[in-house]
Design a protein around this motif. Structure first.
Motif, PDB file in Angstrom:
ATOM      1  N   ARG A 149     -21.089  19.225  -2.369  1.00  0.00           N
ATOM      2  CA  ARG A 149     -22.139  18.610  -1.554  1.00  0.00           C
ATOM      3  C   ARG A 149     -22.386  17.189  -2.053  1.00  0.00           C
ATOM      4  O   ARG A 149     -21.976  16.822  -3.164  1.00  0.00           O
ATOM      5  CB  ARG A 149     -23.433  19.418  -1.620  1.00  0.00           C
ATOM      6  CG  ARG A 149     -24.003  19.572  -3.015  1.00  0.00           C
ATOM      7  CD  ARG A 149     -25.285  20.374  -3.018  1.00  0.00           C
ATOM      8  NE  ARG A 149     -25.751  20.651  -4.372  1.00  0.00           N
ATOM      9  CZ  ARG A 149     -26.454  19.809  -5.113  1.00  0.00           C
ATOM     10  NH1 ARG A 149     -26.794  18.613  -4.630  1.00  0.00           N
ATOM     11  NH2 ARG A 149     -26.838  20.132  -6.334  1.00  0.00           N
ATOM     12  N   GLY A 209     -30.580  19.080   7.657  1.00  0.00           N
ATOM     13  CA  GLY A 209     -29.612  19.150   6.568  1.00  0.00           C
ATOM     14  C   GLY A 209     -28.743  17.917   6.444  1.00  0.00           C
ATOM     15  O   GLY A 209     -27.749  17.930   5.714  1.00  0.00           O
ATOM     16  N   ASP A 231     -23.590  14.718   6.071  1.00  0.00           N
ATOM     17  CA  ASP A 231     -23.985  16.115   5.928  1.00  0.00           C
ATOM     18  C   ASP A 231     -24.339  16.362   4.459  1.00  0.00           C
ATOM     19  O   ASP A 231     -23.497  16.230   3.572  1.00  0.00           O
ATOM     20  CB  ASP A 231     -22.833  17.029   6.356  1.00  0.00           C
ATOM     21  CG  ASP A 231     -23.279  18.476   6.529  1.00  0.00           C
ATOM     22  OD1 ASP A 231     -24.339  18.835   5.974  1.00  0.00           O
ATOM     23  OD2 ASP A 231     -22.557  19.243   7.191  1.00  0.00           O
ATOM     24  N   ARG A 278     -25.508  19.280   3.284  1.00  0.00           N
ATOM     25  CA  ARG A 278     -25.419  20.690   2.956  1.00  0.00           C
ATOM     26  C   ARG A 278     -24.148  20.987   2.155  1.00  0.00           C
ATOM     27  O   ARG A 278     -23.250  20.147   2.045  1.00  0.00           O
ATOM     28  CB  ARG A 278     -25.428  21.526   4.238  1.00  0.00           C
ATOM     29  CG  ARG A 278     -26.703  21.362   5.060  1.00  0.00           C
ATOM     30  CD  ARG A 278     -26.569  21.980   6.431  1.00  0.00           C
ATOM     31  NE  ARG A 278     -25.543  21.319   7.224  1.00  0.00           N
ATOM     32  CZ  ARG A 278     -25.267  21.617   8.496  1.00  0.00           C
ATOM     33  NH1 ARG A 278     -25.955  22.557   9.108  1.00  0.00           N
ATOM     34  NH2 ARG A 278     -24.315  20.959   9.140  1.00  0.00           N
ATOM     35  N   GLN A 306     -20.606  22.208   1.503  1.00  0.00           N
ATOM     36  CA  GLN A 306     -19.432  22.287   2.356  1.00  0.00           C
ATOM     37  C   GLN A 306     -18.277  22.917   1.579  1.00  0.00           C
ATOM     38  O   GLN A 306     -18.284  22.988   0.355  1.00  0.00           O
ATOM     39  CB  GLN A 306     -19.035  20.897   2.846  1.00  0.00           C
ATOM     40  CG  GLN A 306     -20.146  20.190   3.615  1.00  0.00           C
ATOM     41  CD  GLN A 306     -19.729  18.822   4.096  1.00  0.00           C
ATOM     42  OE1 GLN A 306     -18.869  18.684   4.963  1.00  0.00           O
ATOM     43  NE2 GLN A 306     -20.322  17.783   3.511  1.00  0.00           N
TER      44      GLN A 306
END
Length: 265
Positions: free
Chosen positions: A90, A26, A61, A63, A65
């Motif tokens: 994201r 991810g 990241d 993914r 959030q």
């Protein structure tokens, strides 16, 4: 066999000064080559990557959030409100290079948070406290989301939702709003009752007018000749009955048949 491979890699790393970097599930990585072209445009995918000396990896990241924030906003009448909101966002994975070179890893603090606060204050300022507290919360969330999405267009991030989790008002204002909402409910109930009574009155009036028209039609049809004819028919049926004994036709007042039973009644 696997142990030999790892031993070989360890020897290579030790001799050449290379290193390993892992990109977790991810996530995505942006490489930087200090001895070459600087920031590398092609992102690194998930997995283990061997980096030669002078190369480093910045991991993002990718993914969805969540960012939670406590906002201080003003209603349309200037009342200070405390609002707890959350933002789901994201990274636009295909624009990771642009995001890194233009904003960097702190994009949430630099881009998203300030824009959300600014647009939220604008939207909340359009509404009254009772609307914010009760009836218009979903509409407010949608308007903030649209304004934030428009402001962040081209910034390489995607905001998926903005939620207003709680609104804090002074206790006196909350009580006043509760009283106002209760009064509105009573007023709506009274309007419903009056409308129902008006419908019932209209129904009764229509029914009465129908009965009056029916009676008028019947009254016009009750002529003397018609009544005499119906009386003769009734007399004939009575005369044919086994219980009929004495029938006198012709009343001095109405002309209708008179029927007497044997007992004289």
């Amino acid at each position: 066999m696997r142990q030999r491979m790892w031993l070989f890699l360890a020897v290579v790393v030790g001799v050449s000064g290379c290193g390993f970097e892992t990109v977790s599930s991810g996530h995505g990585g942006i490489g930087f080559d200090a001895f070459g072209s600087g920031t590398l445009r092609e992102p690194y995918g998930e997995g283990l990557h061997l980096l030669r000396p002078g190369k480093s990896l910045i991991v993002y990241d990718l993914r969805v959030q969540e960012m939670k924030d406590a906002l201080s906003v003003l209603s349309n009448n200037g009342l200070d409100l405390k609002v707890d909101a959350s933002v789901r966002y994201r990274v636009a994975a295909s624009r990771l290079f642009e995001l890194h070179t233009q904003t960097g890893p702190r994009y949430a603090d630099i881009l998203i948070a300030p824009v959300v606060r600014s647009e939220a204050r604008k939207v909340f300022g359009r509404y009254a406290p009772e609307e914010i507290y009760s009836s218009k919360r979903e509409q407010i969330e949608q308007e903030i989301f649209e304004e934030v999405s428009r402001s962040l267009e081209g910034k390489h991030v995607v905001v998926e939702a903005i939620l207003v989790r709680d609104v804090t008002l002074p206790s006196a204002i909350r009580e006043a709003i509760a009283d106002k909402l209760a009064e509105e409910q009573r007023s709506q109930k009274m309007r419903f009752t009056l409308a129902k009574e008006r419908q019932e009155a209209d129904r009764k009036q229509i029914e009465a007018e129908g009965i009056a028209r029916y009676q008028d039609i019947v009254r016009k049809g009750l002529t003397e000749e018609y009544l005499r004819f119906k009386g003769i028919e009734a007399t004939e049926r009575l005369a044919q009955s086994q219980n009929a004994k004495v029938v006198l036709v012709g009343s001095p007042n109405s002309g209708l048949p008179l029927v007497y039973q044997p007992d004289g009644k």
